[in-house]
Design a protein around this motif. Sequence first.
Motif, mmCIF file in Angstrom:
data_model
loop_
_atom_site.group_PDB
_atom_site.id
_atom_site.type_symbol
_atom_site.label_atom_id
_atom_site.label_comp_id
_atom_site.label_asym_id
_atom_site.label_seq_id
_atom_site.Cartn_x
_atom_site.Cartn_y
_atom_site.Cartn_z
ATOM 1 N N GLY A 35 0.825 -1.200 0.000
ATOM 2 C CA GLY A 35 0.000 0.000 0.000
ATOM 3 C C GLY A 35 0.858 1.248 0.000
ATOM 4 N N LEU A 36 0.216 2.391 -0.154
ATOM 5 C CA LEU A 36 0.957 3.649 -0.195
ATOM 6 C C LEU A 36 1.688 3.912 1.113
ATOM 7 N N LYS A 37 1.024 3.702 2.226
ATOM 8 C CA LYS A 37 1.629 4.021 3.522
ATOM 9 C C LYS A 37 2.775 3.074 3.865
ATOM 10 N N GLN A 47 14.894 -2.394 -5.975
ATOM 11 C CA GLN A 47 14.335 -3.300 -6.984
ATOM 12 C C GLN A 47 14.546 -2.753 -8.396
ATOM 13 N N ALA A 48 14.574 -1.429 -8.519
ATOM 14 C CA ALA A 48 14.773 -0.796 -9.828
ATOM 15 C C ALA A 48 16.252 -0.668 -10.187
ATOM 16 N N GLU A 49 17.112 -1.129 -9.291
ATOM 17 C CA GLU A 49 18.557 -1.057 -9.481
ATOM 18 C C GLU A 49 19.016 0.387 -9.708
ATOM 19 N N THR A 50 18.514 1.256 -8.818
ATOM 20 C CA THR A 50 18.932 2.649 -8.843
ATOM 21 C C THR A 50 19.020 3.117 -7.393
ATOM 22 N N THR A 51 19.052 4.424 -7.202
ATOM 23 C CA THR A 51 19.156 4.972 -5.850
ATOM 24 C C THR A 51 17.884 5.727 -5.489
ATOM 25 N N LYS A 52 17.654 5.890 -4.199
ATOM 26 C CA LYS A 52 16.505 6.665 -3.751
ATOM 27 C C LYS A 52 16.593 8.091 -4.284
ATOM 28 N N ARG A 53 17.807 8.615 -4.370
ATOM 29 C CA ARG A 53 17.992 9.976 -4.887
ATOM 30 C C ARG A 53 17.469 10.106 -6.309
ATOM 31 N N MET A 54 17.689 9.082 -7.141
ATOM 32 C CA MET A 54 17.212 9.122 -8.520
ATOM 33 C C MET A 54 15.690 8.979 -8.591
ATOM 34 N N VAL A 55 15.124 8.195 -7.698
ATOM 35 C CA VAL A 55 13.665 8.079 -7.655
ATOM 36 C C VAL A 55 13.055 9.428 -7.308
ATOM 37 N N VAL A 56 13.623 10.088 -6.309
ATOM 38 C CA VAL A 56 13.136 11.411 -5.902
ATOM 39 C C VAL A 56 13.359 12.427 -7.020
ATOM 40 N N TYR A 57 14.485 12.312 -7.719
ATOM 41 C CA TYR A 57 14.787 13.225 -8.827
ATOM 42 C C TYR A 57 13.690 13.156 -9.890
ATOM 43 N N HIS A 58 13.232 11.949 -10.209
ATOM 44 C CA HIS A 58 12.238 11.769 -11.259
ATOM 45 C C HIS A 58 10.809 12.006 -10.777
ATOM 46 N N PHE A 59 10.523 11.699 -9.483
ATOM 47 C CA PHE A 59 9.131 11.714 -9.035
ATOM 48 C C PHE A 59 8.874 12.536 -7.769
ATOM 49 N N ASN A 61 8.373 12.671 -4.687
ATOM 50 C CA ASN A 61 8.049 12.022 -3.415
ATOM 51 C C ASN A 61 7.193 10.775 -3.672
ATOM 52 N N LYS A 62 6.905 10.075 -2.604
ATOM 53 C CA LYS A 62 6.191 8.799 -2.731
ATOM 54 C C LYS A 62 4.775 8.994 -3.270
ATOM 55 N N GLU A 63 4.102 10.050 -2.842
ATOM 56 C CA GLU A 63 2.735 10.281 -3.286
ATOM 57 C C GLU A 63 2.674 10.584 -4.782
ATOM 58 N N THR A 64 3.617 11.393 -5.261
ATOM 59 C CA THR A 64 3.657 11.707 -6.687
ATOM 60 C C THR A 64 3.950 10.459 -7.512
ATOM 61 N N LEU A 65 4.849 9.618 -7.017
ATOM 62 C CA LEU A 65 5.164 8.371 -7.705
ATOM 63 C C LEU A 65 3.954 7.453 -7.723
ATOM 64 N N TYR A 66 3.249 7.372 -6.619
ATOM 65 C CA TYR A 66 2.060 6.521 -6.541
ATOM 66 C C TYR A 66 1.028 6.942 -7.585
ATOM 67 N N GLN A 125 -8.842 8.407 -3.107
ATOM 68 C CA GLN A 125 -8.243 9.704 -2.746
ATOM 69 C C GLN A 125 -7.290 10.239 -3.808
ATOM 70 N N TYR A 126 -6.516 9.357 -4.415
ATOM 71 C CA TYR A 126 -5.496 9.818 -5.357
ATOM 72 C C TYR A 126 -5.979 9.786 -6.805
ATOM 73 N N ILE A 127 -6.766 8.786 -7.154
ATOM 74 C CA ILE A 127 -7.250 8.708 -8.520
ATOM 75 C C ILE A 127 -8.125 9.906 -8.868
ATOM 76 N N SER A 128 -8.795 10.459 -7.864
ATOM 77 C CA SER A 128 -9.652 11.630 -8.095
ATOM 78 C C SER A 128 -8.834 12.886 -8.391
ATOM 79 N N GLN A 129 -7.539 12.829 -8.130
ATOM 80 C CA GLN A 129 -6.671 13.980 -8.376
ATOM 81 C C GLN A 129 -6.119 14.005 -9.803
#
Length: 215
Positions: A35-37, A47-59, A61-66, A125-129
């Motif tokens: 789940g999101l939380k 799992q994506a074979e990258t770094t958290k910094r790169m995930v944040v760079y592209h997305f 935060n977690k909510e935006t990625l979700y 909550q998120y799909i409505s956005q």
Amino acid sequence: MLNPIDSPSGKRKNDPQGLRQRIFTSALSEFAEFGLKGARLENIAQQAETTKRMVVYHFQNKETLYLAVLEYVYQHIRNHESALALASLPPAEAIVRLVEESFNYHVEHPDFIRLICMENMMRGQYISQSPHIRALNQSALTLLEDILARGKAKQLFNDEVSAHDVHRLISSLCFHHVANQYTFNTLFESNQSPEEQIAHHRKMAVVATTRYLAR
């Protein structure tokens, strides 16, 4: 074992599209499982074979990625439907193929089902956005409207049925097989193998839909 949508085919350096694809695949698995939380960006990055910094760079935060993953999975299933080229088939054949392929898609992408279940638990909550998801999913109704209009013109389908209701019927039957398989099989044991259950329930979905459409 989870079965996320589309495993990446290449993992080259300096490949931002490939990286985004790996992040989507990893995030889908993580969100579907926890789940999101409960999901963690560290796990997604690993799992994506990258770094958290790169995930944040592209997305960011977690909510935006979700939300991006929600858009991604809906885009994927709508693309799958479009690729069926149902407009080239007679309406009766087109509706049968749509039901069968929809059922197969749900069986083959259980993480999609889990993700949607999680979103419903959060009351949408998120799909409505996302206006993009709403616009995107209109194609599912447009596809059905074409099939129904051609079938009604040939007096094959009931004039009163709507694309909205047919889509709900098909979605319900396909979704239930995956989302409720563990509780349903535990409560009502079946002697059928998983493959036999899939074939049986897929046929049920076709029969239910075609009988609903009948004049």
